[in-house]
Design an enzyme around this catalytic site. Structure first.
Site, PDB file in Angstrom:
ATOM      1  N   ASP A 175       0.859  -1.190   0.000  1.00 36.84           N
ATOM      2  CA  ASP A 175       0.000   0.000   0.000  1.00 36.84           C
ATOM      3  C   ASP A 175       0.892   1.237   0.000  1.00 36.84           C
ATOM      4  OD1 ASP A 175      -2.238   1.603   0.234  1.00 36.84           O
ATOM      5  OD2 ASP A 175      -2.462   1.290   2.387  1.00 36.84           O
TER       6      ASP A 175
ATOM      7  N   GLU B 103       2.543   4.787  -4.213  1.00 34.11           N
ATOM      8  CA  GLU B 103       2.569   5.700  -5.382  1.00 34.11           C
ATOM      9  C   GLU B 103       3.944   6.341  -5.541  1.00 34.11           C
ATOM     10  OE1 GLU B 103       0.272   5.716  -2.938  1.00 34.11           O
ATOM     11  OE2 GLU B 103      -1.141   4.498  -4.073  1.00 34.11           O
TER      12      GLU B 103
ATOM     13  N   ASP C  91      -9.005   3.866  -1.850  1.00 32.17           N
ATOM     14  CA  ASP C  91      -9.920   4.374  -0.819  1.00 32.17           C
ATOM     15  C   ASP C  91     -11.231   4.890  -1.394  1.00 32.17           C
ATOM     16  OD1 ASP C  91      -7.965   3.601   0.877  1.00 32.17           O
ATOM     17  OD2 ASP C  91      -7.153   5.616   1.199  1.00 32.17           O
TER      18      ASP C  91
HETATM   19  C1  GLC Z   1      -4.563   3.593   2.940  1.00 30.13           C
HETATM   20  C2  GLC Z   1      -5.143   2.385   2.242  1.00 30.13           C
HETATM   21  C3  GLC Z   1      -6.193   1.750   3.110  1.00 30.13           C
HETATM   22  C4  GLC Z   1      -5.580   1.409   4.463  1.00 30.13           C
HETATM   23  C5  GLC Z   1      -4.971   2.634   5.107  1.00 30.13           C
HETATM   24  C6  GLC Z   1      -4.222   2.286   6.374  1.00 30.13           C
HETATM   25  O1  GLC Z   1      -5.532   4.587   3.079  1.00 30.13           O
HETATM   26  O2  GLC Z   1      -5.655   2.718   0.993  1.00 30.13           O
HETATM   27  O3  GLC Z   1      -6.731   0.614   2.512  1.00 30.13           O
HETATM   28  O4  GLC Z   1      -6.541   0.846   5.300  1.00 30.13           O
HETATM   29  O5  GLC Z   1      -4.070   3.234   4.206  1.00 30.13           O
HETATM   30  O6  GLC Z   1      -3.199   1.402   6.114  1.00 30.13           O
END
Ligand code: GLC
Length: 821
Positions: A404, A407, A482
């Site tokens: 995650d 980017e 998100d």
């Molecule tokens: C980002 C991710 C989300 C995750 C959060 C905390 O917003 O897109 O899915 O729960 O980070 O890690």
């Protein structure tokens, strides 16, 4: 919050009115000595041509005069160009022929027209530039729809929209104004119904694609003076997707467990909560394969650690979960906490794995752990280091990782991402972050995937990612970031998922129930119904949002969610075979109707329904309080999955689906293998195999026949043994005509060790056009329950018009069933 002030005329920037100049006139040309490329030089810039396959022409444009030296990005698999250019000078034009490609170049402007074979128009492209931009203007045929572009807001047909390819962490609601999301896949597929054409622009830096309806042109613009185009001549959409995925790679067959239902939350805060969650799934008999650990499992958000207070006994937790048939996928972000004494940080600094500014200073940015450093994933040695760090998770029995924030997201940077000046090592060919930005997330996944594959010693790995670029399908499944618990976001995923699929990413899904904002029971039900048919099926929600596990909204919601999660598990034999097909051909699992009915214009912008494979049509309800919706059924005969009612295709149909149903249709001629009774996946050799066959229906013309054929793919679902041939293919076909239904089934390849290939198969025949009287060699059972305990026989349920036939299938032998009326 934004206010009207932002659109105050005094705040608006002055439009860039600089005139664009063409690359021409032509000043010279040269062939590469190997004969594999040809370059045309112009006053403003150069164009080089390569034929990378019989269907794909590469055209690289550079304002710096070195187009012949441009190197493909890591999106592409290694390519070998085909030799042979034939050049003819025709006064104002240069005619370039290579293989089936025919290029007419205007010597004054260097604009080109491309054709393939005798009649495929591959478009015209004119290049022009200003001080700061390079533009390629192409033509859009009046009747063409445009698909692709991966993960974008909006509808299926991208014509009329503008997008910026720049991977961005967007927590704001994903609405049509969002020109960038987390992924960038610069693939445009023009489709007219008669022909399809792919244009892949291999450019990991910032790029805009503008298809607004300002005429019959679209513009692609980059800002660093380079553009690398791949023109994909396809006979149809399938061929374009297949050629594009031959260029950028295809997914591996995923572990079966990653197709099961998955539960997540930001965050399950401690190990007791995780175990309680797992026990609740099992006690409530809601099938589930995976629980995600979001950032709170870590010690101070340090990747490759467990919080010793909240997760004091990860081994114990993992063992207990494993006994319940559950796996864990933890989140791993690229930001490494700056913390003396933290091994990953210290090693990264000592071995120079972190990104650096041009002056050699290490780049710092804030993410969850506070001040952090970021591995330079463009370097192979850094990817190897990062991959090997996953030993920590593998030692805990983990084989799936969630990448995650890749980017990368940087909280304290004005651009919200890494400084564009950062200089990536890029394996000895340094490039700025600005030039490679969109590759960062994918290269992180490559490191993760390759690391896991080495460490898991034969077991398949799973990687889930938020950011990606063309080719991401080789390393990871994609979830769309998100989203929110909005009905609109549920609906939006369909077009997003279908375009991701056409852009090579077969394994994709959205947060079921929505991430931000608060789900309602009704929304969760409708979204779980949709999610059951999407390639990746995970319920995830944000901290402080209303909880949305399947039981969070009372018994009725729980009951319906269970039913649809069970349906998902029943369909796994069908789904797994589709994933195998995606791995073999690149075709998506979740398909827009236009892929199967390419000439039907009704399908060109059909954004709120999709096909799972070729046989099941899914049309979710996406409005609160609604039980009806319009469904377009393409040509052929379709049956309502729930009621069996028959519908002629080629029409819009008003479907009814009470809260416990989703509009779902099966095509006459379909063969759909299903299983039953799973609480979690085991192997992909199905102990309970029920092959559903859809015939031509009571009351239909006796002279008309219907046929169907299908090949079920099976393997152990967990190791790489299939790569050495350990799999089987069970072929089923049938023909129904004139009061007879003939079914045959047999392996056309069977190499699974053990007794996997000897089994009983149950056929469930829906929609027979006649009353069955006799089946050669099989006895009629007194009831379905009698049939269940017999090894062979048949039973006909007259009321529902369902014929059940049970036959033993021995390895090496086929079976034939003749049903006579
Ligand atoms: C980002 C991710 C989300 C995750 C959060 C905390 O917003 O897109 O899915 O729960 O980070 O890690």
């Amino acid at each position: 919050m934004h206010t009207s002030e932002e659109i105050h005329p005094d705040q608006i920037g002055i439009e860039d009115t600089q005139a664009y100049r063409s690359l021409g006139p032509m000043t010279g040309s040269s062939s590469h000595e190997s004969g594999a490329s040809f370059t045309v030089c112009g006053k403003g810039g150069n164009l080089s041509f390569w034929r990378v396959s019989p269907q794909v022409l590469r055209v690289a444009c550079s304002l710096h005069g070195d187009s012949a030296q441009m190197v493909p990005s890591q999106a592409l698999l290694p390519q070998r160009s085909l030799e042979g250019f034939d050049i003819k000078d025709h006064q104002r034009e240069l005619i370039i022929r290579t293989g089936e490609f025919h290029v007419v170049l205007d010597k004054e402007t260097l604009s080109i027209q491309i054709r393939h074979g005798s009649d495929l128009d591959c478009g015209n492209y004119s290049f022009s530039y200003t001080e700061s931009r390079l533009r390629c203007r192409g033509g859009m045929k009046e009747e063409a729809a445009i698909f692709g572009l991966g993960e974008t807001t909006g509808y299926l047909n991208k014509r009329g929209d503008r997008y910026t390819m720049w991977n961005s962490d967007i927590l704001d609601p994903h609405v049509p104004d969002m020109e960038s999301l987390y992924q960038s896949i610069p693939l445009l597929i023009h489709h007219t119904g008669q022909s399809s054409l792919g244009l892949f622009i291999d450019h990991p830096g910032r790029m805009t694609v503008d298809m607004r309806e300002s005429g019959d042109n679209y513009d692609v613009e980059t800002i660093d003076g380079e553009m690398d185009l791949y023109i994909i001549a396809g006979e149809g959409l399938r061929e374009v997707v297949s050629s594009y995925t031959a260029l950028t790679g295809r997914m591996q067959i995923p572990p079966l467990w990653s197709l099961g239902y998955q539960q997540s939350r930001f965050s399950y805060m401690n190990q007791d909560e995780v175990l309680e969650l797992a026990r609740t799934f099992r006690a409530k008999e809601i099938p589930c394969d995976v629980i995600y650990l979001d950032i709170h499992y870590m010690d101070n958000y340090k990747v490759f650690s467990f919080d010793p207070e909240q997760f004091p006994d990860p081994e114990g937790m993992m063992n207990e979960l494993a006994q319940m048939g559950l796996r864990v996928v933890p989140v791993v972000n690229p930001g490494v906490k700056i913390d003396e004494g933290y091994k990953v940080y210290e090693e990264g600094v000592a071995e120079r794995h972190f990104c650096q500014l041009p002056d050699g200073e290490l780049y710092r940015g804030h993410v969850w752990p506070g001040p952090s450093m970021f591995p330079d994933f463009t370097e192979e040695r850094t990817r190897e280091w990062w991959g090997a760090l996953h030993q920590f998770y593998v030692d805990h029995g983990i084989s799936g990782i969630w990448n995650d924030m890749n980017e990368p997201s940087v909280f304290n940077s004005p651009t919200k991402t890494m400084d564009e000046e950062v200089l990536h090592g890029n394996n000895g060919q340094p490039r700025t972050h600005g030039e490679l930005h969109n590759l960062y997330g994918m290269l992180m996944c490559k490191a993760t995937k390759e690391g896991l594959d080495t460490l898991l010693q034969g077991e398949r790995s799973f990687v889930l990612t938020r950011a990606g670029y063309a080719g991401i399908q080789r390393y990871a499944a994609v979830w769309t970031g998100d989203n929110r618990s909005y009905w609109q976001h549920m609906e939006m995923f369909m077009a997003m998922g279908m375009n991701l699929g056409l852009s090579g990413v077969a394994f994709c899904g959205a947060d079921v129930g929505g991430f931000m904002h608060h789900a309602s029971g009704e929304l969760l039900v409708r979204w779980t119904q949709l999610g059951a048919f999407t390639p990746f099926f995970r319920n995830h929600s944000a901290i402080e949002s209303r909880k949305q596990e399947p039981w969070s909204f009372g018994e009725q919601v729980e009951e319906i969610c269970r039913k649809f999660i069970e349906l998902r598990y029943s369909l796994l034999p069908y789904m797994y075979t589709l994933f195998h097909e995606a791995a073999e051909t690149g075709l998506p699992v979740m398909r827009p109707l236009v892929l199967e009915y390419p000439q039907d214009r009704q399908t060109f912008n059909l954004s709120d329904q999709f096909l799972l494979g070729g046989q099941l049509l899914v049309a979710p309800i996406c409005r609160p309080g609604a039980e009806h919706r319009s469904v377009y059924l393409p040509e052929g005969v379709w049956y309502d999955y729930w009621t069996g009612s028959r519908h002629e295709g080629g029409y819009h149909h008003l479907a009814h689906a009470a809260i416990d149903r989703i509009p779902l249709f099966v095509k006459s001629g379909a063969v759909i293998p299903m299983t039953s009774g799973l609480q979690h996946t085991e192997g992909a050799v199905w102990t309970n195999l029920n092959v559903h066959i859809y015939g031509k229906g009571i009351g239909t013309d006796p002279g008309q026949s219907v046929t169907g054929e299908y090949t079920l793919y099976e393997d152990d679902g967990i190791t790489h043994a299939y790569e050495a041939g350990e799999f089987s293919r069970l072929k089923v076909d049938f023909l129904e005509s004139n009061g007879v239904m003939e079914i045959s089934a047999g392996y056309d390849y069977a190499a699974i060790s053990g007794s996997g290939n000897e089994r009983e198969i149950l056929f469930t025949i829906h929609q027979l056009s006649f009353i069955p009287e006799k089946i050669e060699g099989l006895n009629e059972a007194r009831s379905l329950s009698h049939l269940e305990v017999q090894t062979a026989g048949w039973y006909y349920d007259r009321q529902g018009n369902h014929l059940f036939v049970k036959v033993p299938l021995m390895a090496g032998h086929g079976v034939k069933v003749s049903v006579l009326g």
